[in-house]
Design a protein around this motif. Structure first.
Motif, short mmCIF file in Angstrom:
data_model
loop_
_atom_site.label_atom_id
_atom_site.label_comp_id
_atom_site.label_asym_id
_atom_site.label_seq_id
_atom_site.Cartn_x
_atom_site.Cartn_y
_atom_site.Cartn_z
N GLY A 61 -3.40 -16.44 1.47
CA GLY A 61 -1.97 -16.44 1.69
C GLY A 61 -1.13 -15.83 0.59
N ALA A 62 -1.44 -14.58 0.20
CA ALA A 62 -0.64 -13.90 -0.83
C ALA A 62 -0.66 -12.40 -0.59
CB ALA A 62 -1.17 -14.22 -2.23
N LEU A 63 0.44 -11.75 -0.97
CA LEU A 63 0.51 -10.29 -0.99
C LEU A 63 0.17 -9.82 -2.39
CD1 LEU A 63 3.69 -9.00 0.91
CD2 LEU A 63 1.31 -8.94 1.64
N LEU A 64 -0.76 -8.88 -2.47
CA LEU A 64 -1.17 -8.34 -3.76
C LEU A 64 -0.77 -6.87 -3.86
CD1 LEU A 64 -4.81 -9.79 -3.86
CD2 LEU A 64 -2.70 -10.85 -4.71
N PHE A 65 -0.27 -6.48 -5.00
CA PHE A 65 0.13 -5.10 -5.26
C PHE A 65 -0.59 -4.63 -6.52
CE2 PHE A 65 3.48 -7.18 -2.97
CZ PHE A 65 3.91 -6.24 -2.05
N GLY A 66 -1.30 -3.51 -6.40
CA GLY A 66 -2.01 -3.00 -7.56
C GLY A 66 -2.67 -1.68 -7.25
N THR A 67 -3.63 -1.31 -8.07
CA THR A 67 -4.27 -0.01 -7.93
C THR A 67 -5.79 -0.12 -7.86
OG1 THR A 67 -4.28 0.26 -10.34
CG2 THR A 67 -2.42 1.21 -9.14
N ILE A 68 -6.38 0.84 -7.16
CA ILE A 68 -7.81 1.11 -7.22
C ILE A 68 -7.92 2.57 -7.64
CG2 ILE A 68 -9.95 1.36 -5.91
CD1 ILE A 68 -9.10 -0.96 -4.18
N GLY A 69 -8.41 2.80 -8.85
CA GLY A 69 -8.32 4.15 -9.40
C GLY A 69 -6.86 4.51 -9.56
N ASN A 70 -6.47 5.64 -8.98
CA ASN A 70 -5.06 6.05 -9.04
C ASN A 70 -4.33 5.81 -7.71
OD1 ASN A 70 -6.23 8.00 -7.48
ND2 ASN A 70 -5.40 9.75 -8.61
N LYS A 71 -4.97 5.07 -6.80
CA LYS A 71 -4.37 4.79 -5.50
C LYS A 71 -3.65 3.44 -5.51
CE LYS A 71 -6.32 8.49 -3.78
NZ LYS A 71 -7.40 8.44 -2.79
N LYS A 72 -2.45 3.43 -4.98
CA LYS A 72 -1.64 2.21 -4.96
C LYS A 72 -1.90 1.43 -3.67
CE LYS A 72 2.04 3.71 -8.06
NZ LYS A 72 3.50 3.86 -8.23
N ILE A 73 -2.17 0.13 -3.83
CA ILE A 73 -2.62 -0.72 -2.73
C ILE A 73 -1.67 -1.90 -2.55
CG2 ILE A 73 -4.58 -2.03 -1.81
CD1 ILE A 73 -5.22 0.90 -2.50
N MET A 74 -1.42 -2.25 -1.29
CA MET A 74 -0.84 -3.54 -0.94
C MET A 74 -1.87 -4.25 -0.08
SD MET A 74 2.53 -4.37 1.39
CE MET A 74 2.62 -5.85 2.38
N ALA A 75 -2.33 -5.40 -0.54
CA ALA A 75 -3.38 -6.13 0.19
C ALA A 75 -2.87 -7.50 0.64
CB ALA A 75 -4.62 -6.31 -0.69
N MET A 76 -3.20 -7.84 1.88
CA MET A 76 -2.90 -9.17 2.41
C MET A 76 -4.13 -10.06 2.25
SD MET A 76 -0.85 -8.40 5.96
CE MET A 76 -0.71 -10.17 6.31
N GLN A 77 -4.01 -11.10 1.44
CA GLN A 77 -5.07 -12.10 1.34
C GLN A 77 -4.84 -13.13 2.43
OE1 GLN A 77 -5.00 -13.31 -2.92
NE2 GLN A 77 -7.20 -12.99 -2.80
N GLY A 78 -5.36 -12.84 3.59
CA GLY A 78 -5.14 -13.72 4.74
C GLY A 78 -4.15 -13.11 5.71
N ARG A 79 -4.46 -13.20 6.97
CA ARG A 79 -3.57 -12.67 8.02
C ARG A 79 -3.04 -13.83 8.85
NH1 ARG A 79 -8.37 -10.23 10.06
NH2 ARG A 79 -7.35 -8.22 10.34
N PHE A 80 -2.24 -13.48 9.85
CA PHE A 80 -1.68 -14.47 10.77
C PHE A 80 -2.29 -14.26 12.15
CE2 PHE A 80 1.65 -13.12 7.72
CZ PHE A 80 1.55 -14.22 6.88
N HIS A 81 -2.51 -15.36 12.85
CA HIS A 81 -3.17 -15.31 14.15
C HIS A 81 -2.29 -15.91 15.23
CE1 HIS A 81 -6.36 -15.48 11.08
NE2 HIS A 81 -7.09 -14.76 11.89
N TYR A 82 -2.44 -15.39 16.42
CA TYR A 82 -1.72 -15.91 17.58
C TYR A 82 -2.07 -17.38 17.81
CZ TYR A 82 0.06 -16.00 22.40
OH TYR A 82 0.75 -16.29 23.54
#
Length: 270
Positions: A61-82
């Protein structure tokens, strides 16, 4: 919806001043991909305006912002379900936010039950198509043309270019991968044997409770999508009695290092 997305995007921009290129949704048992990201910012879902909060074990349940190499990433730790009780607009709200933050490429992962007899528990399946059998469509209702068109062409929901690239990477890393069709059902119950047989007869290779709504909304906004599914159980007479959420998480955990390596190298090289 447009105003809510704008409010959320404004909040995130104020907190991070970060412009991600890739969106990554980490499904059941895949939250440790965060260890591969050089994290610059982390925001709990509960602190983000208009965001639902994940209630599922194994979803942090968190949004993460960071890099892998020189690529900028936004990752969702956990999604939402119907099945958690959210409507489809809530389930897919983060995808709307991703697009408005500037993300054009979406990587989704999940755990699923296999029905293809050539699959085994622990396999990684590249999703090349899907069958939507969710009871509510995420684009149902008023269509805001600022997001995308009323009628969306779904002939290529998962980018063929991205699929080809991830297959090349898997080959180079000597990671065995399958390829097939993912069918989405509502959940939260695991399928009956008759339902597993139906999934197979329809022509799908595995079945799960997520991903498809997110990809539909991503395509509505003309985003490119790559989907990876871990086969965590097999829907046949021999294995069906053993299926439970703990088993699913355990199987996902064992396959996670390979999925992490695939996603990391894909982002670095694509």
């Amino acid at each position: 919806m447009w105003e809510k997305v704008a409010e959320t995007v404004s909040f995130i921009n104020e907190k991070t001043n970060f412009q991600p290129e890739y969106g990554v949704i980490l499904g059941s048992g895949l939250g440790d991909f965060a260890d591969d990201i050089n994290i610059e910012y982390s925001i709990l879902y509960s602190d983000i305006p208009n965001f639902p909060v994940s209630t599922v074990q194994g979803h942090k349940g968190a949004l993460l912002f960071g890099t892998i190499g020189n690529k900028k990433i936004m990752a969702m730790q956990g999604r939402f379900h119907y099945y958690e009780g959210y409507d489809m607009k809530q389930v897919t709200f983060p995808i709307r936010v991703m697009k408005q933050l500037g993300i054009e490429k979406l990587i989704v992962s999940n755990a699923s039950g296999g029905v293809n007899s050539s699959f085994k528990v622990g396999d990684i399946m590249i999703i090349n198509d899907h069958v939507n059998m969710m009871p509510e469509h995420p684009l149902r209702g008023y269509n805001d043309e600022r997001f995308g068109p009323r009628f969306v062409n779904m002939s290529n929901p998962y980018s063929k270019i991205m699929i080809t690239r991830v297959k090349e990477i898997a080959k180079n890393l000597q990671i065995e991968v399958q390829e097939g069709i993912y069918l989405a059902l509502q959940g939260p119950t695991f399928e009956t044997l008759a339902e597993y047989k139906m999934v197979k007869n329809i022509g799908a290779d595995c079945v799960g409770m997520s991903t498809v709504p997110e990809v539909i909304v991503a395509k509505h906004m003309n985003m490119e999508c790559l989907g990876l599914s871990i086969i965590t159980d097999m829907g046949d007479e021999k294995n069906i009695v053993e299926v439970n959420h703990e088993e699913v998480l355990e199987a996902a955990k064992k396959a996670e290092p390979h999925v992490r390596k695939l996603i990391k190298n894909f982002i670095l090289q694509f």
